[in-house]
Design a protein around this motif. Structure first.
Motif, short mmCIF file in Angstrom:
data_model
loop_
_atom_site.label_atom_id
_atom_site.label_comp_id
_atom_site.label_asym_id
_atom_site.label_seq_id
_atom_site.Cartn_x
_atom_site.Cartn_y
_atom_site.Cartn_z
N PHE A 68 -0.47 2.03 38.24
CA PHE A 68 -0.44 1.49 36.76
C PHE A 68 0.64 0.49 36.39
N ASP A 69 0.33 -0.54 36.02
CA ASP A 69 1.21 -1.68 35.79
C ASP A 69 1.63 -1.41 34.14
N ASP A 70 2.82 -1.05 34.15
CA ASP A 70 2.97 -0.56 32.52
C ASP A 70 3.42 -1.74 31.77
N ASN A 74 2.39 -3.70 26.55
CA ASN A 74 2.88 -4.50 25.67
C ASN A 74 1.64 -5.32 25.16
N ARG A 75 0.38 -5.20 25.85
CA ARG A 75 -0.81 -5.89 25.34
C ARG A 75 -1.77 -5.06 24.62
N ILE A 76 -1.51 -3.69 24.27
CA ILE A 76 -2.33 -2.64 23.89
C ILE A 76 -2.13 -2.64 22.24
N VAL A 77 -3.21 -2.71 21.67
CA VAL A 77 -3.31 -2.51 20.17
C VAL A 77 -3.38 -1.13 20.14
N ILE A 133 -25.69 3.67 26.51
CA ILE A 133 -24.84 2.77 27.39
C ILE A 133 -24.84 1.50 26.56
N LYS A 134 -23.49 1.00 26.76
CA LYS A 134 -23.42 -0.08 26.02
C LYS A 134 -22.85 -1.05 27.13
N ASP A 135 -22.57 -2.61 26.97
CA ASP A 135 -22.30 -3.47 27.94
C ASP A 135 -20.72 -3.19 28.49
N SER A 136 -20.59 -3.32 29.88
CA SER A 136 -19.39 -3.09 30.48
C SER A 136 -18.31 -3.79 29.70
N ILE A 137 -17.11 -3.37 29.72
CA ILE A 137 -15.73 -3.68 29.24
C ILE A 137 -14.69 -3.80 30.27
N GLN A 138 -14.26 -4.88 30.44
CA GLN A 138 -13.01 -4.92 31.67
C GLN A 138 -11.66 -5.50 30.91
N GLY A 139 -10.68 -5.36 31.82
CA GLY A 139 -9.49 -5.97 31.54
C GLY A 139 -8.75 -5.55 30.40
N ILE A 140 -7.88 -6.25 29.66
CA ILE A 140 -7.21 -5.68 28.31
C ILE A 140 -8.24 -4.92 27.29
N LYS A 147 -7.53 3.39 24.20
CA LYS A 147 -6.85 3.90 23.16
C LYS A 147 -7.43 4.30 21.93
N LYS A 148 -8.86 4.03 21.78
CA LYS A 148 -9.42 4.77 20.52
C LYS A 148 -9.77 5.96 20.79
#
Length: 196
Positions: A68-70, A74-77, A133-140, A147-148
């Protein structure tokens, strides 16, 4: 990267522009008979059985565990309370029947799970997973969704033999690192080296 098909001609053109081409592989090899593994300078995998498979087939391969790249933090809400309960983010494709069956079972027994991913076409139409099922989510965006929640699921592919490889007995899924890396609880399937 696993599951991205490239023809031999494409790989050879890339080689002309690159010093090395490295393949990261973390899925069964059974359905990839015509894939040009030998066009890569070497292969890395987080699964020792897969590394051994490649080495035994005269390919240069090394064990490299996921991480995991910590700097992602810094980009997480940060989410505000109350958090939702349980989420699964991932696909339902070849080798993921058990994943579908387990989530379907949990939904049938009143466990509320939010599901995001691909592979809806592989479900029976009347399944609860197909309805939720809902659409796939990627990245940030994916990290911000995690986080929710209070808890995220990881359900590895089945422990079936693929070309003689018991590849699922060895933990190496990036999801284990993504979920714990951002600091939420992970409920995961067991693999022999998980404690490591």
């Amino acid at each position: 990267y696993s599951n991205i098909w490239m023809e031999r001609d494409t790989l050879q053109k890339i080689k002309l522009l690159s010093k090395k081409i490295i393949l990261q592989w973390s899925c069964p090899v059974k359905s990839w008979d015509n894939f040009s593994f030998n066009e890569f300078d070497f292969i890395v995998s987080a699964s020792m059985p897969l590394v051994n498979y490649f080495v035994n087939n005269n390919l240069k391969a090394y064990y490299l565990q996921q991480a995991f790249d910590d700097s992602i933090l810094n980009r997480i809400v940060e989410s505000s309370y109350p958090f939702k309960n349980i989420v699964f983010i991932g696909n339902f494709t070849l080798g993921h029947d058990y994943r579908f069956q387990l989530i379907e079972y949990l939904l049938q027994n009143g466990i509320e799970i939010d599901i995001y991913g691909d592979g809806k076409e592989n479900f029976p139409e009347n399944s609860l997973v197909a309805k939720r099922i809902k659409d796939s989510i990627q990245g940030i965006e994916m990290y911000n969704y995690y986080k929710k929640y209070k808890l995220a699921l990881h359900i590895h592919g089945e422990g079936i033999k693929n070309d003689g490889i018991e590849w699922t007995s060895f933990a190496g899924a990036k999801r284990n690192f993504e979920i714990t890396g951002i600091g939420i609880a992970l409920l995961t399937s067991y693999q022999d080296n998980l404690k490591e």
